[in-house]
Design a protein around this motif. Structure first.
Motif, PDB file in Angstrom:
ATOM      1  N   THR A  74       0.847  -1.195   0.000  1.00 57.27           N
ATOM      2  CA  THR A  74       0.000   0.000   0.000  1.00 57.27           C
ATOM      3  C   THR A  74       0.876   1.236   0.000  1.00 57.27           C
ATOM      4  OG1 THR A  74      -1.883   1.080   1.090  1.00 57.27           O
ATOM      5  CG2 THR A  74      -0.185   0.143   2.515  1.00 57.27           C
ATOM      6  N   GLU A 199      -6.410  -8.334   1.614  1.00 57.50           N
ATOM      7  CA  GLU A 199      -6.883  -6.950   1.631  1.00 57.50           C
ATOM      8  C   GLU A 199      -7.210  -6.440   3.032  1.00 57.50           C
ATOM      9  OE1 GLU A 199      -8.251  -8.597  -2.421  1.00 57.50           O
ATOM     10  OE2 GLU A 199      -7.893  -9.333  -0.388  1.00 57.50           O
ATOM     11  N   LYS A 200      -7.376  -7.364   3.978  1.00 53.83           N
ATOM     12  CA  LYS A 200      -7.598  -6.958   5.372  1.00 53.83           C
ATOM     13  C   LYS A 200      -6.352  -7.187   6.223  1.00 53.83           C
ATOM     14  CE  LYS A 200     -12.594  -7.730   5.282  1.00 53.83           C
ATOM     15  NZ  LYS A 200     -13.772  -8.348   5.946  1.00 53.83           N
ATOM     16  N   ASP A 401     -13.159  -3.735  10.342  1.00 54.67           N
ATOM     17  CA  ASP A 401     -13.133  -3.892   8.887  1.00 54.67           C
ATOM     18  C   ASP A 401     -12.188  -2.863   8.273  1.00 54.67           C
ATOM     19  OD1 ASP A 401     -13.508  -4.437   6.248  1.00 54.67           O
ATOM     20  OD2 ASP A 401     -15.530  -3.603   6.127  1.00 54.67           O
ATOM     21  N   LEU A 403     -11.281  -2.482   5.343  1.00 51.95           N
ATOM     22  CA  LEU A 403     -11.670  -2.048   4.003  1.00 51.95           C
ATOM     23  C   LEU A 403     -12.446  -0.730   4.004  1.00 51.95           C
ATOM     24  CD1 LEU A 403     -12.616  -5.428   2.296  1.00 51.95           C
ATOM     25  CD2 LEU A 403     -10.734  -3.912   1.680  1.00 51.95           C
ATOM     26  N   GLN A 404     -12.917  -0.291   5.165  1.00 53.03           N
ATOM     27  CA  GLN A 404     -13.670   0.961   5.204  1.00 53.03           C
ATOM     28  C   GLN A 404     -12.787   2.166   4.880  1.00 53.03           C
ATOM     29  OE1 GLN A 404     -14.577   0.740   9.669  1.00 53.03           O
ATOM     30  NE2 GLN A 404     -14.392   2.946   9.390  1.00 53.03           N
ATOM     31  N   VAL A 406     -10.232   1.900   2.563  1.00 59.11           N
ATOM     32  CA  VAL A 406      -9.587   1.632   1.279  1.00 59.11           C
ATOM     33  C   VAL A 406     -10.429   2.191   0.146  1.00 59.11           C
ATOM     34  CG1 VAL A 406      -8.646  -0.144  -0.245  1.00 59.11           C
ATOM     35  CG2 VAL A 406      -8.542  -0.446   2.242  1.00 59.11           C
ATOM     36  N   ARG A 409      -7.877   0.115  -5.638  1.00 61.12           N
ATOM     37  CA  ARG A 409      -7.030  -1.050  -5.869  1.00 61.12           C
ATOM     38  C   ARG A 409      -6.227  -0.757  -7.130  1.00 61.12           C
ATOM     39  NH1 ARG A 409      -7.757  -6.592  -4.311  1.00 61.12           N
ATOM     40  NH2 ARG A 409      -6.391  -7.975  -5.515  1.00 61.12           N
ATOM     41  N   PHE A 433      -4.895  -0.536  -2.095  1.00 59.83           N
ATOM     42  CA  PHE A 433      -4.333  -1.892  -2.063  1.00 59.83           C
ATOM     43  C   PHE A 433      -3.589  -2.094  -3.364  1.00 59.83           C
ATOM     44  CE2 PHE A 433      -4.250  -6.420  -2.973  1.00 59.83           C
ATOM     45  CZ  PHE A 433      -3.831  -6.954  -1.752  1.00 59.83           C
ATOM     46  N   GLY A 445     -15.765  -6.828  -1.268  1.00 59.51           N
ATOM     47  CA  GLY A 445     -15.635  -5.509  -0.680  1.00 59.51           C
ATOM     48  C   GLY A 445     -14.412  -4.749  -1.148  1.00 59.51           C
ATOM     49  N   SER A 446     -13.520  -5.420  -1.868  1.00 58.04           N
ATOM     50  CA  SER A 446     -12.336  -4.728  -2.389  1.00 58.04           C
ATOM     51  C   SER A 446     -12.737  -3.789  -3.510  1.00 58.04           C
ATOM     52  CB  SER A 446     -11.321  -5.754  -2.907  1.00 58.04           C
ATOM     53  OG  SER A 446     -10.215  -5.084  -3.517  1.00 58.04           O
TER      54      SER A 446
END
Length: 452
Positions: A74, A199-200, A401, A403-404, A406, A409, A433, A445-446
């Motif tokens: 990242t 991703e997490k 989470d 991803l909140q 992110v 990608r 990511f 979710g990505s």
């Protein structure tokens, strides 16, 4: 910067200590990496210039080393300090990136816990696991993985080595690449369970531990009102953890587009407990005009918040005086945000500094600090090893989470372009990511892949 040149000259004169157990990783230079194989990596080429380069693939240098095929990395807000040349002792060709995860390709003969073919996330700091600080899980202050004498002279002590963050922190090649060498792999790699996607898990490397440490180390108590300066990923996740500690109000101090991004991603359970202060719509101390400090007082019973967390960094001057002093090398960091926090919190309030401050600042309001009993806390580089198992369990239980935060990608091949867009805050870019040719299919979710 004048400070950078002076620091570099001082190190050349003093030399490096020879009592560190980890040699510097210069695998991006000829003669150390495996010249028969190359990889893609993001390299620093000078102030405000990075580029994707073909460099030698790293190889095992010490018995405890692990070679990791990078499946995710990242871009961190602190990477911009490198891009801007604010962090001292960067060299042309240095491989950047301190947050990454991947699959183990090769291990040294002294590696016993880490297994070839399994998935791991790396701590952004490199710890020995045995020194005074490592025994207390304060891995960011490891005594044996950074031999830099200049840092010891400037700070009165050294921090741990850090991946991809200049020779000031050990000179270790970073993970914004297809492969990376991880020294002392048994200590500095955490296995990723099958029920947690890259991703997490990736953000256990830095951002989650850093934001958690900001809250824990500064101390947020039930019913506290908390001001967070900087609504980037660190600040955003710090708000999640502050509410987890029982805070009754969080106030973000930043500007657009970040405030809108955080407002959109906030948990429904917390939305009514969050206030937003756009500092660009306020004055910087002009008479009879609203300031960040006066707005904080007004939002918190005219006393101010109990806690202020600095999640922005000291290189961004607001006024012309600090801009000029930083430009000529009279200071390395502005004190403007620090003064706003010190003056803004209630008497006997707490101020935690998590954003990167490299060296020295001027015009610091030490009088308010002393007279009003403000607790000023340097959170340090977060000790990842202290927190990452606890945070991993939160992810597994669905309590956290990552991803909140992110927004994008991207491909590793596009990282140079991503740096410039991230720097300019284009495309509402927040946390990204970065996938490589070794990455797994995107998890639920990505964000969709964006090519630049």
């Amino acid at each position: 910067m004048a400070t950078s040149r002076a620091a570099y000259a001082a190190e050349k004169a003093i030399g490096h200590d020879d009592n560190a157990i980890i040699e510097q990783d210069v695998s991006n230079y000829s003669g150390v990496g495996d010249s028969s194989e190359t990889m893609k990596a993001l390299t620093w080429q000078g102030k405000n210039k990075v580029e994707m380069s073909d460099v030698p693939k790293p190889k095992i240098l010490e018995d405890g080393d692990v070679i990791l095929k990078v499946t995710g990395s990242t871009v961190c807000g602190s990477d911009l300090h490198l891009l801007h040349g604010v962090v001292v002792q960067l060299s042309k060709g240095d491989i950047l990136g301190h947050e990454f995860c991947g699959v183990v390709e090769q291990v040294g003969p002294a590696v016993h816990r880490v297994k070839v073919g399994k998935r791991y996330v790396a701590s952004f700091q490199i710890a020995c696991g045995e020194c005074f600080y490592c025994r207390q899980k304060l891995s960011s202050q490891c005594e044996k993985t950074n031999a830099n004498s200049t840092q010891k002279g400037m700070y009165g002590g050294r921090t741990a080595g850090i991946f991809g963050y200049s020779h000031f922190t050990g000179g270790f090649a970073g993970g914004q690449a297809e492969y990376v060498r991880v020294p002392l792999g048994d200590v500095n790699l955490l296995e990723i369970p099958n029920d947690v996607p890259d991703e997490k898990a990736l953000y256990l490397s830095d951002v989650l531990s850093t934001s958690y440490n900001a809250v824990k180390d500064t101390a947020v108590y039930p019913n506290d009102e908390v001001a967070i300066f900087g609504a980037g990923p660190i600040g955003q996740m710090a708000s999640v953890f502050a509410f987890g500690e029982g805070a009754r109000k969080v106030i973000f101090v930043d500007t657009e587009p970040r405030l809108s991004f955080v407002r959109k991603r906030a948990s429904p359970a917390h939305r009514d407990k969050i206030e937003y202060v756009d500092f660009k719509t306020l004055s910087h101390g002009a008479t009879n005009k609203e300031t960040v400090v006066s707005r904080l007082k007004a939002l918190c019973g005219n006393r101010g918040p109990d806690v202020a967390l600095e999640c922005a960094a000291g290189e961004y001057a607001k006024g012309w005086l600090h801009w000029l002093e930083m430009a000529v090398g009279a200071e390395t960091d502005t004190s403007e945000i620090l003064n706003e926090m010190i003056e803004g919190v209630r008497n006997y309030g707490r101020v935690g500094i998590t954003g990167v401050y490299v060296g020295y600042t001027n015009h610091f309001n030490v009088g308010s600090l002393m007279e009003r009993g403000i607790r000023l806390i340097g959170n340090g580089q977060a000790p990842v090893h202290k927190y990452w198992n606890e945070l991993l369990q939160m992810i597994q239980k669905g309590e956290l989470d990552p991803l909140q935060m992110v927004s994008h990608r991207v491909r590793v091949e596009d990282l140079d372009k991503v740096y410039y867009k991230f720097d300019k805050r284009e495309d509402s870019m927040q946390k990204v990511f970065v996938e490589t040719r070794f990455s797994f299919p995107p998890c639920k979710g990505s964000p969709p892949l964006t090519r630049y």
